[in-house]
Write a protein that holds these residues in place. Structure first.
Motif, PDB file in Angstrom:
ATOM      1  N   HIS A 263     -55.912   4.965  45.481  1.00  0.00           N
ATOM      2  CA  HIS A 263     -54.372   4.669  45.413  1.00  0.00           C
ATOM      3  C   HIS A 263     -53.989   3.233  46.168  1.00  0.00           C
ATOM      4  O   HIS A 263     -53.021   2.676  45.921  1.00  0.00           O
ATOM      5  CB  HIS A 263     -53.571   5.714  45.828  1.00  0.00           C
ATOM      6  N   TRP A 266     -54.872   0.490  43.542  1.00  0.00           N
ATOM      7  CA  TRP A 266     -54.345   0.679  42.342  1.00  0.00           C
ATOM      8  C   TRP A 266     -52.676   0.398  42.449  1.00  0.00           C
ATOM      9  O   TRP A 266     -52.111  -0.327  41.609  1.00  0.00           O
ATOM     10  CB  TRP A 266     -54.414   2.052  41.685  1.00  0.00           C
ATOM     11  N   VAL A 339     -59.868   5.494  37.322  1.00  0.00           N
ATOM     12  CA  VAL A 339     -59.322   4.558  37.794  1.00  0.00           C
ATOM     13  C   VAL A 339     -60.135   3.210  38.141  1.00  0.00           C
ATOM     14  O   VAL A 339     -60.120   2.055  37.702  1.00  0.00           O
ATOM     15  CB  VAL A 339     -58.392   4.890  39.225  1.00  0.00           C
ATOM     16  N   LEU A 407     -50.119   9.031  38.192  1.00  0.00           N
ATOM     17  CA  LEU A 407     -50.677   8.482  36.916  1.00  0.00           C
ATOM     18  C   LEU A 407     -50.227   8.699  35.677  1.00  0.00           C
ATOM     19  O   LEU A 407     -50.819   8.171  34.625  1.00  0.00           O
ATOM     20  CB  LEU A 407     -52.285   8.255  36.984  1.00  0.00           C
ATOM     21  N   LEU A 412     -55.968   5.539  30.597  1.00  0.00           N
ATOM     22  CA  LEU A 412     -57.188   5.187  31.440  1.00  0.00           C
ATOM     23  C   LEU A 412     -58.482   5.351  30.812  1.00  0.00           C
ATOM     24  O   LEU A 412     -58.694   6.231  29.698  1.00  0.00           O
ATOM     25  CB  LEU A 412     -57.441   6.195  32.671  1.00  0.00           C
TER      26      LEU A 412
END
Length: 445
Positions: A263, A266, A339, A407, A412
């Protein structure tokens, strides 16, 4: 235990990608080669797919015992396995805190009954339990966890004499949460004076700021160097902290290592406007310059491991209308691989480096025994990924007990089609086989 033959895979392991078959027998990788003709109970045709070692997540909060309405040692390991995470290391700030050998063992006993993934648990440090810490078995426990800054729970270790004692005498790796408590309290006081009860979520990286992180991390590094302790600093979140870490020796030789969480790579502070408390976590997600620096630090080997700090709260808790009322933490363990695959598709990191940082490096850093690599004689912790498919994160495919993800709505890359945990085909095409539990992880120390 059933034998498994994986055919026609693209084996992604130890810096190489090569076509290979893998035979699994009695929990272990029996043989690796091309055109294996062995008879097996289960045969998987992996044509067009990548075969990875199982991911090792060295920092999760599964809330069991005491907070099981948020998550537990049944629900979250299932979510982990669905995302290709075959081994987790869980934190001690459950209720009660795992700060005695008896309470620590109770968590292991619970996991043995409930966890689909392999497991280990940190022994928690406090200001007055050094004697208990020194009883910890280095072979069967992943490490000692110190909160050198308060987070979820009440485990702040801020007594200078206690810290000196732990760093001097700890028989094993010390993992730290580093945020300076005095700095945070002063920043909170200023925010309260400015905003009253209406502190915006966007103030979070100003309250838990760069200074708080660097001051605490630098203190931990100084203590580790003074006592030659084995230090691992968790969830680095600032560009400034990178100066504390070196990349001039191989990971096996490092006495001070660091982790970055997905995180912090991201998200950035601009997203508090849309996601609010969903991305409130400790240490805070900060300005975009930090995530760019952290990514480069990862590629430069100043940051050694990618993890999640998976820390679920209920959706209702995250809907708190005030900054102080909203808990910190977000659920991520099911989606960490995807991710990183998104970053691969963006050209920011190679598949080989993803595997290095999520599989090999945690095994090396913690000295995990016979896991983290695809090698003959190692435990069969394996993940098959189809990179030709994308998956949109929705409530329908989230396995977390809390039922939500920051998310959600993101498409993804990569779909985990099969996850093998200690030789057991625990997950395939969206279905779980819970006939066997994961194994307690051991360490070569």
């Amino acid at each position: 235990m059933n034998s498994i033959l994986i055919k026609n895979a693209q084996l992604l392991n130890e810096g190489q990608i090569q076509a290979a078959d893998v035979l699994v027998k009695n929990g272990y990788i029996h043989s690796i080669g091309q055109n294996l003709n062995a008879i097996a109970d289960t045969v998987i045709d992996a044509k067009g797919q990548y075969l990875l070692p199982g991911i090792i997540d060295d920092q999760v909060h599964f809330r069991d015992p005491g907070l099981t309405y948020k998550a537990d040692l049944y629900s979250e390991p299932r979510a982990a396995v669905a995302g290709g995470v075959t081994t987790f290391m869980e934190m001690p700030n459950t209720v009660p805190n795992a700060t005695t050998q008896e309470l620590l063992q109770q968590k292991y006993d619970t996991a043995a009954q409930k966890s689909l993934a392999n497991y280990s648990f940190f022994m928690g440090g406090t200001n007055d339990n050094l004697e208990e810490i020194l009883k910890t078995d280095t072979r069967s426990v992943c490490g000692i966890k110190l909160f050198m800054g308060s987070s979820t729970g009440n485990m702040l270790v801020d007594n200078a004499q206690t810290l000196e004692g732990i760093f001097k005498q700890s028989p094993m790796l010390i993992a730290t949460h580093c945020e300076d408590e005095a700095t945070i309290r002063a920043n909170m006081q200023r925010a309260t004076e400015q905003y009253g009860d209406n502190i915006p979520m966007s103030a979070h990286p100003e309250i838990r700021n760069v200074e708080a992180c660097y001051k605490s991390s630098s203190m931990a590094v100084e203590l580790a160097k003074k006592h030659n302790a084995r230090l691992h600093i968790l969830h680095i979140s600032t560009a400034e902290e990178l100066a504390l870490f070196s990349n001039d020796v191989p990971l096996e030789q490092k006495r001070i290592t660091a982790e970055v969480c997905v995180h912090h790579l991201w998200f950035d502070a601009a997203q508090y406007e849309t996601l609010g408390a969903q991305i409130k976590c400790n240490p805070a997600i900060k300005e975009a310059r930090h995530k760019e620096a952290l990514f480069q630090g990862l590629l430069d080997n100043k940051l050694d491991i990618i993890a999640t700090d998976h820390a679920p709260h209920t959706w209702e808790e995250k809907q708190a209308t005030t900054y102080k009322g909203a808990p910190s933490g977000l659920p991520l363990v099911q989606h960490s691989l995807q991710v990183m695959l998104a970053f691969y598709q963006q050209g920011k990191i190679s598949l080989e480096r993803v595997v290095e940082k999520m599989c090999h490096a945690p095994a090396i850093c913690f000295q995990v025994e016979k896991r983290g690599f695809i090698r003959e004689g190692y435990w069969a912790d394996l993940v098959l990924v189809d990179l030709n498919q994308n998956q949109t994160v929705t409530k329908d495919n989230i396995h977390y007990k809390c039922g939500w993800s920051p998310l959600e709505g993101q498409s993804l890359p990569g779909v985990v089609t099969h996850t093998i945990v200690s030789g057991h085909l625990a997950y395939q095409h969206g279905n779980f086989d819970e006939s066997k539990r994961g194994e307690r992880v051991l360490f070569s120390r």
